[in-house]
Write a protein that holds these residues in place. Structure first.
Motif, PDB file in Angstrom:
ATOM      1  N   ALA A 254      31.665  61.163  54.030  1.00 32.97           N
ATOM      2  CA  ALA A 254      31.756  59.793  53.529  1.00 32.97           C
ATOM      3  C   ALA A 254      32.306  59.756  52.112  1.00 32.97           C
ATOM      4  O   ALA A 254      33.169  58.931  51.784  1.00 32.97           O
ATOM      5  CB  ALA A 254      30.380  59.137  53.575  1.00 32.97           C
TER       6      ALA A 254
ATOM      7  N   ILE B   3      34.022  48.928  49.094  1.00 31.41           N
ATOM      8  CA  ILE B   3      33.657  49.591  47.839  1.00 31.41           C
ATOM      9  C   ILE B   3      32.340  49.017  47.318  1.00 31.41           C
ATOM     10  O   ILE B   3      31.434  49.757  46.909  1.00 31.41           O
ATOM     11  CB  ILE B   3      34.758  49.436  46.782  1.00 31.41           C
ATOM     12  CG1 ILE B   3      36.069  50.084  47.262  1.00 31.41           C
ATOM     13  CG2 ILE B   3      34.305  50.041  45.457  1.00 31.41           C
ATOM     14  CD1 ILE B   3      35.983  51.575  47.439  1.00 31.41           C
TER      15      ILE B   3
ATOM     16  N   ALA C 172      26.992  55.213  53.063  1.00 27.25           N
ATOM     17  CA  ALA C 172      26.694  55.108  51.635  1.00 27.25           C
ATOM     18  C   ALA C 172      25.240  55.456  51.351  1.00 27.25           C
ATOM     19  O   ALA C 172      24.931  56.076  50.323  1.00 27.25           O
ATOM     20  CB  ALA C 172      27.002  53.695  51.136  1.00 27.25           C
TER      21      ALA C 172
ATOM     22  N   ASN D 126      35.986  60.638  52.248  1.00 21.82           N
ATOM     23  CA  ASN D 126      36.776  59.541  52.798  1.00 21.82           C
ATOM     24  C   ASN D 126      36.951  58.424  51.779  1.00 21.82           C
ATOM     25  O   ASN D 126      38.023  57.824  51.660  1.00 21.82           O
ATOM     26  CB  ASN D 126      36.107  59.003  54.062  1.00 21.82           C
ATOM     27  CG  ASN D 126      37.060  58.202  54.917  1.00 21.82           C
ATOM     28  OD1 ASN D 126      37.996  58.758  55.496  1.00 21.82           O
ATOM     29  ND2 ASN D 126      36.843  56.902  54.997  1.00 21.82           N
ATOM     30  N   LEU D 127      35.885  58.139  51.043  1.00 29.81           N
ATOM     31  CA  LEU D 127      35.940  57.092  50.029  1.00 29.81           C
ATOM     32  C   LEU D 127      36.948  57.449  48.946  1.00 29.81           C
ATOM     33  O   LEU D 127      37.777  56.616  48.541  1.00 29.81           O
ATOM     34  CB  LEU D 127      34.549  56.897  49.424  1.00 29.81           C
ATOM     35  CG  LEU D 127      34.363  55.725  48.463  1.00 29.81           C
ATOM     36  CD1 LEU D 127      34.621  54.404  49.167  1.00 29.81           C
ATOM     37  CD2 LEU D 127      32.959  55.742  47.876  1.00 29.81           C
TER      38      LEU D 127
ATOM     39  N   SER E 284      29.596  50.357  49.404  1.00 26.42           N
ATOM     40  CA  SER E 284      29.320  51.759  49.079  1.00 26.42           C
ATOM     41  C   SER E 284      28.473  51.863  47.818  1.00 26.42           C
ATOM     42  O   SER E 284      27.516  52.647  47.756  1.00 26.42           O
ATOM     43  CB  SER E 284      30.631  52.529  48.908  1.00 26.42           C
ATOM     44  OG  SER E 284      31.383  52.522  50.111  1.00 26.42           O
TER      45      SER E 284
ATOM     46  N   GLY F  10      38.321  55.181  58.473  1.00 25.62           N
ATOM     47  CA  GLY F  10      36.904  55.071  58.787  1.00 25.62           C
ATOM     48  C   GLY F  10      36.555  55.538  60.177  1.00 25.62           C
ATOM     49  O   GLY F  10      35.604  56.304  60.379  1.00 25.62           O
TER      50      GLY F  10
ATOM     51  N   GLY G 200      29.889  51.801  57.128  1.00 25.07           N
ATOM     52  CA  GLY G 200      30.110  52.132  55.732  1.00 25.07           C
ATOM     53  C   GLY G 200      28.823  52.095  54.934  1.00 25.07           C
ATOM     54  O   GLY G 200      28.582  52.948  54.070  1.00 25.07           O
TER      55      GLY G 200
ATOM     56  N   SER H 158      40.564  57.315  50.346  1.00 26.28           N
ATOM     57  CA  SER H 158      41.047  55.941  50.468  1.00 26.28           C
ATOM     58  C   SER H 158      41.428  55.378  49.103  1.00 26.28           C
ATOM     59  O   SER H 158      42.419  54.655  48.961  1.00 26.28           O
ATOM     60  CB  SER H 158      39.975  55.062  51.118  1.00 26.28           C
ATOM     61  OG  SER H 158      39.687  55.515  52.419  1.00 26.28           O
TER      62      SER H 158
END
Length: 450
Positions: A244, A362, A101, A247-248, A365, A218, A97, A251
């Protein structure tokens, strides 16, 4: 908020329950070495290619070493190895992750340009039900379990939606848990094989495929994006960054979209289809108490010492992956991995000690994006170090742990539900990816940013 519905049906493993599993780490090191030595293999099939990545070998080797999957492995591996690794996976995925990021900062202009697409691409996920539910209801004659199985890709946020609305002991809950278990076992393999096939069609743009990789999982996102970037290495950073970011957002918005869009749509579609062919009531599915145990926690619950020790081990194995696979020099990789571990630890401590709770991932990220934003002091040097870290090598570790962490409950669900739900789950995953890619391309065309 919505996750409270899941929490009432599962017991979180406490900090004292799991420490540093030396045998599991040693097995993982061996698996990673073998997987990275094999490295990326490509096979031409018609107009396209089949691409086999180290993360696939790692997952398969992990499953072979898992006594829940392979009874012969019980001679030298404890049957509880899967349970003991459930928290370690959550830690191992954090460096991945962090790496993803750090790709967002240098690609911030491309992400801003694709902003509306990243926000609204999830609308395409209604194709999940459109593709999978007719097969589930009309061909396999499933009942209400078809709604839970096909309304989404069925990862943790989606399970929370079903749990809140129906409870995990319902037929809808049974369908969701079945697809969740199948996704855990085969989702990464499926996406690694699907991406080259879809790419060979030459229908979707590269950016749309990258965004479509952000399916809300993930490991599946990593397998999807890693395969895509293996096909398009010149666009690796941009595609990984789009995946990415997608996906963030997926989610983060999964609960809201699932509750107010995907689930109502699936219910409406089920009503229509069930009138065309009634399900066979004699074969109605039943929820088993042990099924609920497949739902894993989303936050590491280890104490500080357990978290730090497992995080350091994850970092060491990631460095080993780079040395064995891409053949990078230790001095080139170590600074970037060390910075990533620092980002992970900062995210963990922020989550642990701040009075308001935000997911550790989070926080990671946010820290990763800030650390990699161009123009900030030291950004050029940091990005040079980050660029030496390969997201694929970070993912190999995660999939090795994932194979080892498959539990008896997940294997039991797969055996019990059989090939019908396997087919439905694959249609769910394929519909999610294709629907998202289609909507992304349409939005790119409307915005004139193709």
């Amino acid at each position: 908020m919505a996750h409270a519905g899941v929490e009432q049906y599962r017991e979180l493993e406490g900090a004292g329950g799991i420490g540093f599993n030396k045998l599991a780490h040693l097995i993982t090191i061996g698996i990673v070495i073998i997987a990275e030595l094999i490295y990326v293999q490509k096979f031409a099939v018609g107009k396209g290619n089949i691409i086999l990545l180290p993360l696939l070998y790692a997952f398969v080797l992990g499953a072979i070493c898992n006594p829940s999957v392979n009874p012969l492995a019980a001679r030298w591996v404890r049957p509880t190895v899967g349970n003991s690794l459930s928290q370690v996976i959550l830690i191992a995925v954090l460096p991945l992750g962090a790496k993803l990021a750090t790709l967002l900062g240098p690609q911030i202009k491309a992400i801003i340009a694709a902003g509306p697409v990243l926000v609204f691409h999830e609308i395409g996920n209604v194709a999940t039900s459109l593709v999978a539910m007719p097969v589930a209801v009309l061909l396999f004659r499933m009942g209400r379990e078809a709604v839970g199985a096909t309304f989404s890709i069925d990862r943790e946020p989606n399970i929370a939606v079903i749990s809140e609305r129906y409870g995990l002991r319902s037929l809808e809950g049974m369908g969701t848990l079945s697809v969740y278990a199948i996704g855990t076992m085969f989702g990464t393999i499926f996406f690694s094989l699907l991406v080259p096939l879809v790419f060979s069609w030459d229908v979707f743009s590269n950016k749309a495929l990258g965004i479509a990789c952000g399916v809300g999982s993930g490991s599946m996102m990593a397998a999807c994006a890693a395969t895509l970037t293996a096909i398009l290495p010149a666009h690796k950073d941009e595609l990984f960054a789009l995946a990415a970011a997608s996906n963030l957002l997926t989610s983060a918005t999964g609960v809201i979209f699932g509750m107010y869009v995907a689930l109502p749509f699936a219910n409406g579609l089920y009503k229509v289809l069930s009138k065309l062919r009634q399900p066979r009531q004699a074969e109605a599915a039943k929820i088993h108490e042990s099924d609920i145990e497949v739902v894993k926690t989303e936050e590491p619950k280890l104490g500080v010492a357990g978290f730090v020790s497992n995080m350091l081990m994850a970092g060491a194995i990631i460095v080993l992956s780079h040395v064995m696979g891409p053949k990078k020099e230790l001095v080139m990789v170590a600074p970037g991995v060390a910075l990533m571990l620092g980002i992970c630890l900062s995210g963990y401590f922020l989550n642990r000690y701040l009075p308001f709770k935000i997911s550790t991932l989070i926080w990671i990220s946010i820290a990763g994006v800030l650390a990699s934003l161009p123009g900030l002091p030291g950004a050029d040097l940091r990005n040079q170090w980050f660029s030496q870290v390969d997201a694929l090598s970070c993912a190999t570790l995660v999939l090795a742990y994932a194979g080892l962490a498959l539990t008896k409950q997940e294997v039991t669900i797969f055996k019990r539900d059989g090939w019908r739900l396997m087919i439905v789950a694959m249609l769910v995953f394929g519909g999610t990816f294709l629907g998202s890619a289609l909507v992304s391309d349409l939005l790119f065309a409307l915005l004139g940013t193709h």
